[in-house]
Enzyme design. Sequence first.
Site, short mmCIF file in Angstrom:
data_model
loop_
_atom_site.label_atom_id
_atom_site.label_comp_id
_atom_site.label_asym_id
_atom_site.label_seq_id
_atom_site.Cartn_x
_atom_site.Cartn_y
_atom_site.Cartn_z
N ARG A 140 0.83 14.41 13.38
CA ARG A 140 1.33 14.17 12.02
C ARG A 140 1.31 15.39 11.10
O ARG A 140 0.56 15.46 10.14
CB ARG A 140 0.55 13.02 11.38
CG ARG A 140 0.75 11.73 12.10
CD ARG A 140 0.08 10.58 11.42
NE ARG A 140 0.86 10.05 10.33
CZ ARG A 140 0.54 8.95 9.67
NH1 ARG A 140 -0.53 8.29 10.00
NH2 ARG A 140 1.29 8.51 8.70
N ARG A 191 -8.35 -0.23 5.03
CA ARG A 191 -7.50 0.79 4.39
C ARG A 191 -6.22 0.18 3.85
O ARG A 191 -5.68 0.68 2.87
CB ARG A 191 -7.12 1.89 5.41
CG ARG A 191 -8.27 2.81 5.75
CD ARG A 191 -7.75 3.97 6.58
NE ARG A 191 -6.43 4.35 6.12
CZ ARG A 191 -5.40 4.65 6.91
NH1 ARG A 191 -5.53 4.65 8.20
NH2 ARG A 191 -4.24 4.98 6.38
N CYS A 197 -4.66 12.92 13.53
CA CYS A 197 -5.25 11.61 13.29
C CYS A 197 -5.02 10.77 14.52
O CYS A 197 -4.37 11.20 15.46
CB CYS A 197 -4.66 10.96 12.06
SG CYS A 197 -3.01 10.37 12.30
N LYS A 238 0.84 -1.21 0.00
CA LYS A 238 0.00 0.00 0.00
C LYS A 238 0.87 1.26 0.00
O LYS A 238 0.64 2.19 -0.78
CB LYS A 238 -0.90 0.00 1.25
CG LYS A 238 -1.54 1.34 1.54
CD LYS A 238 -2.31 1.34 2.84
CE LYS A 238 -1.53 1.66 4.07
NZ LYS A 238 -1.22 3.08 4.32
N ASN A 239 1.89 1.26 0.86
CA ASN A 239 2.67 2.49 1.02
C ASN A 239 3.60 2.76 -0.15
O ASN A 239 4.22 3.83 -0.22
CB ASN A 239 3.48 2.44 2.32
CG ASN A 239 2.59 2.70 3.52
OD1 ASN A 239 1.40 3.00 3.37
ND2 ASN A 239 3.15 2.60 4.71
N ASP A 292 5.22 0.48 12.03
CA ASP A 292 4.02 -0.19 11.51
C ASP A 292 3.93 -1.65 11.94
O ASP A 292 2.94 -2.31 11.64
CB ASP A 292 3.96 -0.07 9.98
CG ASP A 292 3.55 1.32 9.53
OD1 ASP A 292 3.17 2.14 10.38
OD2 ASP A 292 3.61 1.59 8.31
C1 UD1 Z 1 4.72 6.78 6.46
C2 UD1 Z 1 3.84 5.59 6.24
C3 UD1 Z 1 3.31 5.08 7.59
C4 UD1 Z 1 4.47 4.85 8.56
C5 UD1 Z 1 5.39 6.06 8.65
C6 UD1 Z 1 6.63 5.81 9.47
C7 UD1 Z 1 2.91 6.00 4.04
C8 UD1 Z 1 1.73 6.36 3.24
N1 UD1 Z 1 2.74 5.99 5.39
O1 UD1 Z 1 3.92 7.82 7.03
O2 UD1 Z 1 2.60 3.87 7.36
O3 UD1 Z 1 3.94 4.56 9.83
O4 UD1 Z 1 5.80 6.47 7.33
O5 UD1 Z 1 7.32 4.73 8.97
O6 UD1 Z 1 3.98 5.72 3.53
N2 UD1 Z 1 6.85 14.57 10.69
C9 UD1 Z 1 6.89 15.91 10.99
N3 UD1 Z 1 6.69 16.79 9.96
C10 UD1 Z 1 6.49 16.39 8.67
C11 UD1 Z 1 6.46 15.02 8.40
C12 UD1 Z 1 6.65 14.13 9.44
O7 UD1 Z 1 7.08 16.30 12.13
O8 UD1 Z 1 6.35 17.25 7.81
C13 UD1 Z 1 7.04 13.59 11.78
C14 UD1 Z 1 5.81 12.71 12.02
O9 UD1 Z 1 4.87 13.34 12.85
C15 UD1 Z 1 6.43 11.48 12.63
C16 UD1 Z 1 7.77 11.36 11.89
O10 UD1 Z 1 8.04 12.67 11.38
O11 UD1 Z 1 6.69 11.70 13.99
C17 UD1 Z 1 7.81 10.38 10.77
O12 UD1 Z 1 6.68 10.57 9.95
P1 UD1 Z 1 6.70 10.21 8.40
O13 UD1 Z 1 7.85 9.34 8.07
O14 UD1 Z 1 6.52 11.46 7.64
O15 UD1 Z 1 5.38 9.35 8.26
P2 UD1 Z 1 4.43 9.32 7.03
O16 UD1 Z 1 5.25 9.55 5.79
O17 UD1 Z 1 3.25 10.16 7.29
#
Ligand code: UD1
Length: 431
Positions: A122, A401, A117, A22-23, A309
């Site tokens: 996030r 999902r 969420c 999915k990701n 995850d």
């Molecule tokens: C992706 C995955 C999700 C997984 C996560 C961590 C997808 C669609 N989802 O989510 O399943 O759990 O990686 O492996 O690929 N953060 C910030 N600011 C930002 C972006 C992130 O502070 O602009 C923080 C987040 O709150 C979190 C950390 O960085 O604490 C990592 O998040 P991130 O790797 O961005 O997760 P996703 O890409 O949303």
Amino acid sequence: MDKFLIRGGRPLHGRVEISGAKNSALPCLAATLLTSETVILHNVPYVKDLITQRRLLEDLGATVLTPELRTQKITASHIQTFEASYELVKTMRASVLALGPLLARFGKAKVSLPGGCAIGTRPIDLHLKAFEKLGASVSLESGDVVATAPKGRLAGNDIEFEKVTVTGTENVMMAAVLAEGKTTIRKAAREPEIVDLADLLIKMGAKIEGSGTETIMIDGVDALGGAEHSIIPDRIETGTFITAAAITGGELEIAKCRPDHIEAVIEKFRETGVNIEIVDETTLKVRRDSKGLVGKDVTTEPHPLFPTDMQAQYMALMTQAEGTSEIIETIFENRFMHASELIRMGADIHISGNRATVNGPTRLTGARVIASDLRASASLVLAGLAAEGETIIDRVYHIDRGYETIVRKFRALGADIERLTEQIEENAPEN
Ligand code: UD1
């Protein structure tokens, strides 16, 4: 709202095939916005998030052929709008992945800001700061992120993320492939999904080096073309079935997976006493040793370390292991909501901040529980499969999902699980 009814206590046996990730499919679908030519994607999983992502592409004006199958042909030649609505973003945060490609190809994009969420706040501030570094002006207007490239085209730059972000890295990669000049992304995420997206982009004509490492270098090109690509297997689904074999005391052959994508998970599960044989590059055999499981500590970290995850599923397993295990969650705040439900099923778990202490083994008994997010739902299914008696899991839309035909797959392995009102699985293709 759909529920699962599970009658637990049956060891699972047999062979299961892993679906597409999915990701990985989510950013790859978004990447089709980067070209007017047709992109063919194979192994797209039939899960709710992908149905939402296709709707997003169609709302923007792209055509998607065979959306009901796992091979999809997407043509984004007639994009009419540059806006992803709140309706879509609120159901799926990954809609923000439209920002990078729209901004890169059309010089403008508007995407609703995702709210909080279940697993934390996030934010997407890191994505936005990186777009600014590429020359975009970014503003917030009535809850929408509006980004524009002043002269219609982004400009390459040196970007260093303050924190490793998976979708942030993907968004910036997609933005930089059409920017003028060179971009270097430092402290990039190294997940297999990043490499898969880079592979697709390279097939489309992008110049990218270093995906899968901390430093990704991109040389912007003027235009990208069509391509054909097969999505990698879902490593988290693979880990979930490893846990299923271990928690039920069964034996599973897990096929069409990539053991090299989950080395940290395999290593940790082996430490606890789960027997995992890497049969070949795409097959695993998993069984629980007769001597039982031993509690081991784990800390979630960005790839290649133990993934967040898999944390909820691991916690379910640790309720069946001898001794105390500490589980530290470093990626997301508030990602222990499955713990209170596991406790209702008989688990002995204490939470303190980002640390969960599990004392085991405890006898799990069936209960009525509520799924709070995607991976939490998976952990409750696993606990239900191991528990004595009936478990009813409410709000399983979370699991829809991201897990393809999960009821069908578990039933084929001998699990007694049923969906109380049928929806998504009935429409899913057989193969
Ligand atoms: C992706 C995955 C999700 C997984 C996560 C961590 C997808 C669609 N989802 O989510 O399943 O759990 O990686 O492996 O690929 N953060 C910030 N600011 C930002 C972006 C992130 O502070 O602009 C923080 C987040 O709150 C979190 C950390 O960085 O604490 C990592 O998040 P991130 O790797 O961005 O997760 P996703 O890409 O949303």
